[in-house]
Design an enzyme around this catalytic site. Structure first.
Site, PDB file in Angstrom:
ATOM      1  NE  ARG A 126      -3.327  -2.391   2.932  1.00 30.40           N
ATOM      2  CZ  ARG A 126      -2.922  -3.549   3.448  1.00 30.40           C
ATOM      3  NH1 ARG A 126      -1.647  -3.685   3.836  1.00 30.40           N
ATOM      4  NH2 ARG A 126      -3.756  -4.555   3.582  1.00 30.40           N
ATOM      5  CE  LYS A 167      -4.938  -2.086   9.156  1.00 24.38           C
ATOM      6  NZ  LYS A 167      -6.143  -2.634   8.487  1.00 24.38           N
ATOM      7  CG  HIS A 174      -5.119   0.714  -3.521  1.00 23.89           C
ATOM      8  ND1 HIS A 174      -4.283   0.810  -2.431  1.00 23.89           N
ATOM      9  CD2 HIS A 174      -5.997  -0.282  -3.242  1.00 23.89           C
ATOM     10  CE1 HIS A 174      -4.660  -0.072  -1.520  1.00 23.89           C
ATOM     11  NE2 HIS A 174      -5.683  -0.756  -1.996  1.00 23.89           N
ATOM     12  NE  ARG A 226      -3.162  -3.545  -1.422  1.00 27.15           N
ATOM     13  CZ  ARG A 226      -2.531  -4.323  -0.551  1.00 27.15           C
ATOM     14  NH1 ARG A 226      -1.205  -4.385  -0.577  1.00 27.15           N
ATOM     15  NH2 ARG A 226      -3.198  -5.045   0.336  1.00 27.15           N
ATOM     16  CG  HIS A 262      -5.689  -9.028   1.257  1.00 27.61           C
ATOM     17  ND1 HIS A 262      -5.952  -9.381  -0.061  1.00 27.61           N
ATOM     18  CD2 HIS A 262      -5.665  -7.669   1.262  1.00 27.61           C
ATOM     19  CE1 HIS A 262      -6.071  -8.291  -0.798  1.00 27.61           C
ATOM     20  NE2 HIS A 262      -5.891  -7.245  -0.020  1.00 27.61           N
ATOM     21  CE1 TYR A 315      -6.546  -7.077  -6.959  1.00 24.66           C
ATOM     22  CE2 TYR A 315      -6.326  -8.346  -4.937  1.00 24.66           C
ATOM     23  CZ  TYR A 315      -6.322  -7.133  -5.597  1.00 24.66           C
ATOM     24  OH  TYR A 315      -6.098  -5.971  -4.906  1.00 24.66           O
TER      25      TYR A 315
END
Length: 297
Positions: A148, A172, A242, A245, A268, A277
């Site tokens: 990202r 995160k 994005h 990505r 993810h 995708y």
């Protein structure tokens, strides 16, 4: 109970109990004020007396006025929350909104670049000055890893291992290692060894990518960079950070990578986020088939 009193109860609960952000609070109150206006003009009753049928009519009224699926879904969520609060606070015995169900939104597939468009975009930075070398390294890294833009600008110099051909990405509080192809390694190596030392404002700067002031690159700064190269490449598709990505993931899938590996590289938490995708690749194959097959005309 007056509609204004109902709104005040809702406002107090969201503010003092749920401690909602200002944006969330405004959104909820706006939706319920709209419901209140509808009730006042279409139904001879107050918010605390509304029936299931009247709420259903209200939702159909929203749809009939051209509101999008997303807007109607948000309105339903607000209405459910509102009546849940009235039940919790003892103003009504049961919620008339329990049977309201939002329509399923059609999932919009992300736009990707073709391999040729990616090549064209990556060719745009001119390695004649420091900015060109930096921009080439950023674009190559972004397409090589699918990270990202927030992760790109958060990278520190010690997150890159060019000899091993990997970067470390922390998002995160989760750490993942993503491999790099040779062209990206070369672009990063040249930037780190020859260009970055000239660009940083302070010797102790940890940011991998810095702006012309020698400080960490911002999201806005990178956004402007990628838009300028889109225009320079004369690519008509709207390109955002994005987009690379999405293109990274779709191109890997097209060339035989498995979903779980792509999920790990993208970071993810849920495989369902990666499965979009697969839908994208299937759609592209169908489009190619319909254009190319002689009996599909």
């Amino acid at each position: 109970m007056l509609n204004s009193e109902c709104l005040e109860v809702f406002n107090k609960y969201l503010t003092e109990v749920k401690k909602c952000s200002q944006n969330t609070l405004s959104s909820y109150l706006r939706d319920i004020r709209q419901l209140s206006e509808y009730i006042e003009s279409h139904v001879d009753d107050t918010l605390d007396k509304v029936t299931e049928e009247e709420l259903s009519d209200y939702i159909n009224w929203l749809k009939g006025n051209g509101k999008s699926v997303a807007t109607v879904s948000r309105a339903i969520a607000s209405v459910k929350c509102f009546y849940g609060v009235l039940v919790t606070e003892g103003y009504i015995n049961e919620s008339p909104a329990t049977k309201l169900v939002p329509d399923k939104a059609t999932q919009k597939l992300p736009q990707i670049l073709t391999s040729k468009e990616v090549e064209l975009l990556l060719e745009q930075p001119s390695c004649t000055d420091a900015k060109g070398y930096r921009d080439r390294a950023m674009l190559e890294l972004l397409y090589a890893t699918g990270i990202r833009v927030s992760e790109l600008i958060a990278l520190n110099i010690n997150d890159v291992n060019t000899s091993a051909g990997v970067i470390r990405c922390i998002s995160k509080d989760k750490e993942r290692f993503i491999p790099l192809y040779s062209t990206a390694i070369k672009a990063l190596s040249e930037y780190i060894e020859f260009i970055r030392p000239q660009m940083i404002a302070l010797p102790g700067e940890q940011a991998l990518f810095v702006n012309v002031s020698g400080e960490r690159m911002s999201r806005q700064g990178f956004w402007k960079i990628i838009k300028s190269y889109q225009q320079k490449a004369h690519i008509e598709k709207t390109i955002t950070p994005h987009t690379l990505r999405h293109s990274f993931a779709a191109h890997l899938l097209e060339n035989g990578a498995d979903l779980h590996s792509i999920q790990e590289m993208l970071g993810h938490a849920d495989i369902s986020s990666t499965q979009i995708y697969s839908q994208l690749v299937k759609k592209q194959l169908k489009d190619v088939y319909n254009k190319a097959h002689p009996r599909a005309k």
